[in-house]
Design an enzyme around this catalytic site. Structure first.
Site, PDB file in Angstrom:
ATOM      1  N   ASN A   1      46.653  27.941  57.795  1.00 44.11           N
ATOM      2  CA  ASN A   1      47.976  28.431  58.172  1.00 44.11           C
ATOM      3  C   ASN A   1      47.801  29.855  58.711  1.00 44.11           C
ATOM      4  OD1 ASN A   1      50.676  29.737  56.207  1.00 44.11           O
ATOM      5  ND2 ASN A   1      50.896  28.802  58.193  1.00 44.11           N
TER       6      ASN A   1
ATOM      7  N   ASP B   1      57.487  27.965  58.130  1.00 43.74           N
ATOM      8  CA  ASP B   1      57.811  26.601  57.699  1.00 43.74           C
ATOM      9  C   ASP B   1      56.582  25.941  57.063  1.00 43.74           C
ATOM     10  OD1 ASP B   1      60.505  26.471  58.402  1.00 43.74           O
ATOM     11  OD2 ASP B   1      60.080  25.863  60.458  1.00 43.74           O
ATOM     12  N   GLU B   2      55.423  26.144  57.673  1.00 41.14           N
ATOM     13  CA  GLU B   2      54.185  25.624  57.092  1.00 41.14           C
ATOM     14  C   GLU B   2      53.958  26.231  55.710  1.00 41.14           C
ATOM     15  OE1 GLU B   2      51.567  24.928  61.205  1.00 41.14           O
ATOM     16  OE2 GLU B   2      51.028  26.505  59.774  1.00 41.14           O
ATOM     17  N   LEU B   3      54.182  27.532  55.610  1.00 46.18           N
ATOM     18  CA  LEU B   3      53.967  28.222  54.341  1.00 46.18           C
ATOM     19  C   LEU B   3      54.892  27.683  53.252  1.00 46.18           C
ATOM     20  CD1 LEU B   3      52.362  30.586  53.039  1.00 46.18           C
ATOM     21  CD2 LEU B   3      54.344  32.032  53.523  1.00 46.18           C
TER      22      LEU B   3
ATOM     23  N   ILE C   1      53.488  24.474  52.107  1.00 46.05           N
ATOM     24  CA  ILE C   1      52.306  24.741  51.278  1.00 46.05           C
ATOM     25  C   ILE C   1      52.732  25.097  49.860  1.00 46.05           C
ATOM     26  CG2 ILE C   1      50.446  26.419  50.903  1.00 46.05           C
ATOM     27  CD1 ILE C   1      50.089  26.439  53.988  1.00 46.05           C
TER      28      ILE C   1
END
Length: 252
Positions: free
Chosen positions: A23, A89-91, A94
């Site tokens: 990320n 958004d990825e974080l 995660i």
């Protein structure tokens, strides 16, 4: 950094499934430090996913699936990270997987102070607030992003400021990833062995029950077999006579 790649040796095939999701934000990071890191992980037979491995234009759900498939996430915090809602958004995804226990995250603080991430200070914090001002009305989304930043930045991680050379940082990251993957593999092996032992114990119990049943059936047959055969003979004779009598009566 070119010589750093020789520090890692290829010892076997790379697994088909993604093991590490990275990320990050920024083309300069992708073309520099990240490129060396990915090469180093691949040389250690660690399968890595970064978003340029997929065709552009796919929605976030596709990336979320890649996060769910991975075992380790490397979040590389740089000063431009919070410019991108995609990265945030990825974080958030995660963080969700970490809380579910399906993913381990290792934060990397690249050329920035850890405090700037944890407390949204400096350009890192300014970028986050600028993003918020241009996307008003998404309070729930920004709450999730802020919680993800708070959560991930407080995990045990690595800071580039502690390393005088990039290849030393790359080496340390690779070693940490391999250690986490080894611990996950060992934990899964123990779980598998425990489940296998439980299944074997249940199977043994079923076998013992069947053996006891068959033993009792055999004993019953030995002891009562002649009587059962005698009763069956008498029953057959009586049944035969009944059928004959019915046949005779029907003729009359």
């Amino acid at each position: 950094m070119g010589s750093s790649l020789s520090l890692f040796t290829n010892v076997g095939p790379i697994p088909p499934q993604y093991q590490v999701f990275i990320n990050f934000r920024g083309e300069k990071l992708r073309d520099g430090f990240l490129g060396f890191l990915v090469d180093a992980l691949l040389k250690e037979n660690v399968n890595v996913f970064i978003d340029d491995h997929e065709l552009r234009g796919k929605d976030l759900d596709h990336l979320f699936n890649r996060i769910e498939e991975s075992r380790v996430a490397l979040t590389i915090f740089s000063k431009n990270f919070t410019e991108s809602r995609w990265c945030l958004d990825e974080l958030a995804k995660i963080k969700e997987c970490v809380e579910e226990g399906s993913l381990t995250v290792i934060p990397i603080f690249f050329k920035m102070k850890t405090d700037d991430v944890k407390k949204l200070k400096g350009k890192f914090g300014d970028n986050f607030r600028d993003l918020k001002s241009t996307h008003r009305g998404e309070l729930e989304t920004f709450r999730k992003w802020k919680e993800a930043l708070f959560c991930v930045s407080r995990k045990a991680g690595l800071s580039s400021s502690r390393y005088s050379r990039q290849n030393d940082l790359v080496r340390t990251i690779v070693e940490e990833v391999k250690k986490v993957l080894k611990d996950i593999s060992e934990s899964e092996r123990k779980i598998f062995e425990a489940e296998r032992n439980q299944l074997a114990a249940r199977t043994d119990e079923v076998i013992r029950v069947v053996i006891r049943f068959l033993s009792l059936f055999l004993l019953f047959t030995i002891v009562f077999g002649p009587y059962v055969l005698g009763l069956m003979s008498v029953f057959s004779i009586l049944l035969g006579r009944f059928i004959i009598n019915r046949a005779v009566e029907s003729e009359w």
